[in-house]
Design a protein around this motif. Structure first.
Motif, PDB file in Angstrom:
ATOM      1  N   PRO A 633      -5.935 -15.067 -22.688  1.00  0.00           N
ATOM      2  CA  PRO A 633      -6.684 -15.629 -21.561  1.00  0.00           C
ATOM      3  C   PRO A 633      -7.480 -16.858 -21.994  1.00  0.00           C
ATOM      4  CG  PRO A 633      -7.566 -13.451 -22.186  1.00  0.00           C
ATOM      5  CD  PRO A 633      -6.328 -13.684 -23.000  1.00  0.00           C
ATOM      6  N   ASP A 634      -7.978 -16.866 -23.246  1.00  0.00           N
ATOM      7  CA  ASP A 634      -8.786 -17.988 -23.712  1.00  0.00           C
ATOM      8  C   ASP A 634      -8.447 -18.278 -25.181  1.00  0.00           C
ATOM      9  OD1 ASP A 634     -10.683 -19.846 -24.364  1.00  0.00           O
ATOM     10  OD2 ASP A 634     -12.385 -18.724 -23.505  1.00  0.00           O
ATOM     11  N   PRO A 635      -7.357 -18.983 -25.445  1.00  0.00           N
ATOM     12  CA  PRO A 635      -6.896 -19.184 -26.824  1.00  0.00           C
ATOM     13  C   PRO A 635      -7.928 -19.909 -27.681  1.00  0.00           C
ATOM     14  CG  PRO A 635      -5.292 -20.060 -25.248  1.00  0.00           C
ATOM     15  CD  PRO A 635      -6.475 -19.623 -24.464  1.00  0.00           C
ATOM     16  N   ALA A 636      -8.654 -20.873 -27.068  1.00  0.00           N
ATOM     17  CA  ALA A 636      -9.613 -21.640 -27.861  1.00  0.00           C
ATOM     18  C   ALA A 636     -10.714 -20.720 -28.380  1.00  0.00           C
ATOM     19  CB  ALA A 636     -10.209 -22.754 -27.014  1.00  0.00           C
ATOM     20  N   ARG A 637     -11.123 -19.815 -27.532  1.00  0.00           N
ATOM     21  CA  ARG A 637     -12.181 -18.892 -27.927  1.00  0.00           C
ATOM     22  C   ARG A 637     -11.691 -18.012 -29.089  1.00  0.00           C
ATOM     23  NH1 ARG A 637     -13.958 -14.304 -23.772  1.00  0.00           N
ATOM     24  NH2 ARG A 637     -12.033 -13.445 -24.597  1.00  0.00           N
ATOM     25  N   PHE A 638     -10.460 -17.559 -28.960  1.00  0.00           N
ATOM     26  CA  PHE A 638      -9.891 -16.719 -30.015  1.00  0.00           C
ATOM     27  C   PHE A 638      -9.848 -17.484 -31.340  1.00  0.00           C
ATOM     28  CE2 PHE A 638      -6.269 -14.937 -32.423  1.00  0.00           C
ATOM     29  CZ  PHE A 638      -6.680 -13.611 -32.502  1.00  0.00           C
ATOM     30  N   ALA A 639      -9.351 -18.733 -31.272  1.00  0.00           N
ATOM     31  CA  ALA A 639      -9.229 -19.534 -32.487  1.00  0.00           C
ATOM     32  C   ALA A 639     -10.607 -19.749 -33.126  1.00  0.00           C
ATOM     33  CB  ALA A 639      -8.566 -20.870 -32.166  1.00  0.00           C
ATOM     34  N   ALA A 640     -11.612 -20.039 -32.284  1.00  0.00           N
ATOM     35  CA  ALA A 640     -12.954 -20.275 -32.813  1.00  0.00           C
ATOM     36  C   ALA A 640     -13.482 -19.015 -33.511  1.00  0.00           C
ATOM     37  CB  ALA A 640     -13.893 -20.683 -31.679  1.00  0.00           C
ATOM     38  N   ARG A 641     -13.185 -17.865 -32.904  1.00  0.00           N
ATOM     39  CA  ARG A 641     -13.679 -16.614 -33.485  1.00  0.00           C
ATOM     40  C   ARG A 641     -12.997 -16.318 -34.816  1.00  0.00           C
ATOM     41  NH1 ARG A 641     -14.013 -12.971 -27.978  1.00  0.00           N
ATOM     42  NH2 ARG A 641     -16.122 -13.613 -27.417  1.00  0.00           N
ATOM     43  N   VAL A 642     -11.692 -16.589 -34.876  1.00  0.00           N
ATOM     44  CA  VAL A 642     -10.975 -16.355 -36.130  1.00  0.00           C
ATOM     45  C   VAL A 642     -11.537 -17.282 -37.204  1.00  0.00           C
ATOM     46  CG1 VAL A 642      -8.748 -16.545 -37.311  1.00  0.00           C
ATOM     47  CG2 VAL A 642      -8.871 -15.493 -35.052  1.00  0.00           C
ATOM     48  N   ALA A 643     -11.778 -18.548 -36.818  1.00  0.00           N
ATOM     49  CA  ALA A 643     -12.301 -19.516 -37.786  1.00  0.00           C
ATOM     50  C   ALA A 643     -13.644 -19.040 -38.336  1.00  0.00           C
ATOM     51  CB  ALA A 643     -12.439 -20.881 -37.121  1.00  0.00           C
ATOM     52  N   LYS A 644     -14.449 -18.540 -37.423  1.00  0.00           N
ATOM     53  CA  LYS A 644     -15.769 -18.079 -37.839  1.00  0.00           C
ATOM     54  C   LYS A 644     -15.655 -16.915 -38.834  1.00  0.00           C
ATOM     55  CE  LYS A 644     -20.160 -17.493 -35.582  1.00  0.00           C
ATOM     56  NZ  LYS A 644     -20.685 -16.986 -34.332  1.00  0.00           N
ATOM     57  N   LEU A 645     -14.759 -16.016 -38.511  1.00  0.00           N
ATOM     58  CA  LEU A 645     -14.529 -14.867 -39.388  1.00  0.00           C
ATOM     59  C   LEU A 645     -14.113 -15.318 -40.781  1.00  0.00           C
ATOM     60  CD1 LEU A 645     -12.478 -12.024 -37.673  1.00  0.00           C
ATOM     61  CD2 LEU A 645     -14.575 -11.861 -39.018  1.00  0.00           C
TER      62      LEU A 645
END
Ligand code: ADP
Length: 650
Positions: A633-645
């Motif tokens: 639903p929100d790929p950018a949000r997912f990518a940002a979260r993975v990056a943060k992790l």
């Protein structure tokens, strides 16, 4: 690349009333492709022109049923081949239905079929890749004359009319039509042979070609032969084919080659058929049939307008092409003829639709074709594989539309699976089932690769249960039509409620071990109750339920379908043309034995309203979507979260 040009743009008016018109863009394209792809097989032009002549005779015979004037006394339908060495022409003459001015321009100036443009494009593509088969499937027909001729003149007079016209073209860009004369109704196709094609004037050559390609044509094919008698030259006509419908002859008298030529005559296919069935039924009803399963798909196989390929004859008289009533749509790849002794000659579509005779024939046709396919599957598995890859998705439609044949169709199904390389039949699947497995499991997804790594199948794999992979759009409803096979139910491994021996319906068989597992599950459910509730709240917009999974071993989560639900990839596909399709919420399953889930449980206990719980739950949901090949639903949000992790790992 095909550009539409006005259908018939008049370029010039000739002085003698000749009207020059441009070919439709597709015609020029098909013409040049024909010439380029078939130049090493030029002789097929004769078969094509004789086929056209035979069709024209069929049509006249058919129309004469209602209008007896079209077959006056003494009329004898025939085809003539007239070589003329001096003029360097070969004429294919018939006294069939003929064409008027409009028909000449329309039938010979356009490719009179739907989908031509698409076909021309496909053909150009195929040609680049060095495949010439396609051209045969379209039926190059009349235009194949340009393989041997620099110019073709067609003189034609429609049956029932006194006017004749001459159509003429060098097959490049345009053609002309003008008034002409002809003694009787019918058509003469006059080929002005190219200088290096003069062999086609030779008697022996024409005899040989007719014997090879057109022996079974139901009308006499007469060759004009020259006789020198007492120093005088005389011409006479000599019939050079057997002129009896092939399907009426006993099987033992027909060679494979003759069958093959007949098939090519009917279909214009380039390659031999994959199999055939030739039968005669005698009893309260009499009919015969000669049906073929082609090797190559017609280019419009999947299009809703694609034609049926069975011709109906009544007592040897041609009645119609593409007789839908004789063949269900799910067998639309079959080609051939059916000849009934019991239908009236003036049979109409309406009559066909509710005729008992037709119903009996249809049943028989279905049976014969399914038996033929069964035979090919058993005796020639490689050929069957070819068939399945080409026509399998069409045959599967039969499970949905004609469930009464599901046992036979079921035997013909082939699928990739989690275990074997290549395709598996359901019988092979059942044979290989380990002890304790009661059902046939299948999974549907957008690709084999996706299914191979699907978390949904972990528990099944662990138990050594094979899973059939279904990646074809029609599988969803085809499999619903099948329901079970040889007493084994078919179970969707992607659906909620997948229970490998723990649900109440199989409880009778549940051993001690199963009883223990059920208890475990209940324990899990209560231990995770508040986590499940919290997840449901966070994902309420997306999922209908969050529950503990019995199917996962290695993955933390997966999304399953509600009973009878539509797989995600199909839902997307349908939504692409039916935007108002209601959103179907699926069920999120959590693996209680996975450390991540355990971590979440602890997190929920310590910080029930915390932001990190929300983030983690949403990320898990996104993962479930990713593993099944669904967009986020929100790929950018997912990518940002993975990056943060990743950053947080230091
Ligand atoms: P096809 O035969 O596959 O339809 P063709 O390009 O060979 O395609 O012919 C186009 C049309 O021209 C035919 O469908 C038919 O209507 C007409 N035609 C061709 N040859 C003849 C003939 N000998 N007599 C009457 N009509 C003909």
């Amino acid at each position: 690349m095909a550009q539409d040009s006005p259908q018939q743009s008049t370029a010039a008016e000739g002085g003698s009333g000749a009207k020059t018109q441009k070919f439709k863009a597709e015609v020029s394209q098909v013409l040049s492709l024909v010439i380029n792809s078939l130049y090493s097989n030029k002789e097929i032009f004769l078969r094509e022109l004789i086929s056209n002549a035979a069709d024209a005779l069929d049509k006249r015979r058919f129309e004469s049923i209602e209008k007896p004037k079209l077959s006056p006394e003494g009329y004898a339908a025939k085809i003539r081949l007239i070589p003329d060495a001096e003029a360097k022409t070969l004429t294919v003459w018939d006294n069939g239905i003929g064409m008027g001015r409009t028909a000449l321009a329309k039938d010979l100036g356009t490719v009179a079929r739907s989908g031509t443009k698409e076909f021309a494009q496909k053909l150009a593509q195929a040609q680049k890749q060095g495949e010439v088969n396609l051209i045969g499937q379209f039926g190059v027909g009349f235009y194949s004359g340009y393989l041997v001729a620099d110019r073709i003149d067609v003189v034609s007079r429609a049956a029932g009319s006194n006017d004749a016209h001459l159509w003429s073209s060098d097959g490049k860009e345009s053609f002309s039509v003008e008034a002409s004369e002809r003694d009787e109704a019918g058509t003469s196709v006059v080929l002005h042979l190219a200088d290096d094609q003069l062999d086609f004037l030779e008697e022996y050559k024409l005899r040989e070609l007719v014997r090879r390609y057109s022996d079974f044509i139901d009308y006499p094919i007469e060759l004009r032969v020259k006789r020198e008698e007492d120093g005088e030259t005389a011409y006479e006509y000599e019939a050079i084919n057997r002129a009896s419908a092939l399907w009426t002859r006993p099987k033992s008298e027909i060679s494979d080659e003759q069958y093959e030529e007949f098939y090519k005559h009917l279909t214009h296919d380039w390659e031999p058929a994959l199999g055939r069935t030739h039968f005669a039924v005698e009893g309260t009803q009499m009919f015969s049939g000669l049906l073929f399963v082609p090797k190559n798909p017609p280019f419009d196989l999947l299009s809703p307008e694609s034609k049926h390929g069975v011709r109906l004859y009544v007592r040897r008289v041609f009645i119609m092409d593409d007789c839908e009533e004789l063949l269900p749509r799910w067998l639309r790849f079959v080609r051939g003829v059916v000849d009934s002794d019991d239908l009236p000659l003036n049979v109409s579509r309406e009559l066909l639709q509710d005729s008992v005779v037709v119903r009996t024939i249809r049943k028989q046709v279905i049976r014969r074709v399914l038996d033929l396919l069964g035979e090919i599957a058993e005796q020639r598995p490689d050929d069957y594989q070819t068939f399945w890859q080409t026509f399998g998705s069409v045959l599967k439609e039969g499970l949905h539309f004609d469930p009464s044949h599901k046992d036979k169709i079921g035997k013909l199904l082939r699928y990739h699976s989690s275990r074997a390389e290549g395709l598996r039949s359901l019988s092979q699947y059942i044979e290989a089932m380990p002890e304790g497995q009661e059902s046939i499991y299948y999974a549907q997804g957008p690709s084999l690769k996706m299914l191979e790594t699907s978390p949904h199948l972990e528990q099944l794999r662990k138990r050594g249960y094979e899973v059939l992979f279904m990646v074809d759009g029609v599988d969803q409803w085809a499999i619903e039509g099948l329901g079970e096979f040889e007493g084994k139910s078919l179970v969707n491994a992607m659906e909620a409620g997948l229970d490998l021996g723990r649900e109440p319906e199989v409880e009778g068989e549940a051993g001690e071990d199963d009883g223990e597992k059920k208890e475990d599950k209940d324990k899990d459910a209560s231990r995770f109750a508040s986590l499940l509730e919290a997840c449901q709240k966070i994902l309420d917009e997306h999922v209908s339920e969050v529950r503990i999974s019995a199917r996962l071993t290695d993955s933390p989560v997966c999304l399953v379908l509600p009973k009878g639900g539509l797989p995600a990839h199909l839902e997307r596909l349908i939504r692409s043309y039916q935007q108002d399709l209601p959103v179907q919420k699926r069920i999120l399953e959590l693996n209680p034995d996975h450390p991540l889930v355990e971590r979440l449980r602890a997190l929920q206990e310590s910080e029930p309203e915390g932001e990190s719980l929300r983030t983690d739950v949403e990320m898990l949901y996104d993962q479930a979507l990713l593993t099944e090949g669904s967009p986020l639903p929100d790929p950018a949000r997912f990518a940002a979260r993975v990056a943060k992790l990743m950053e947080s790992r230091g």
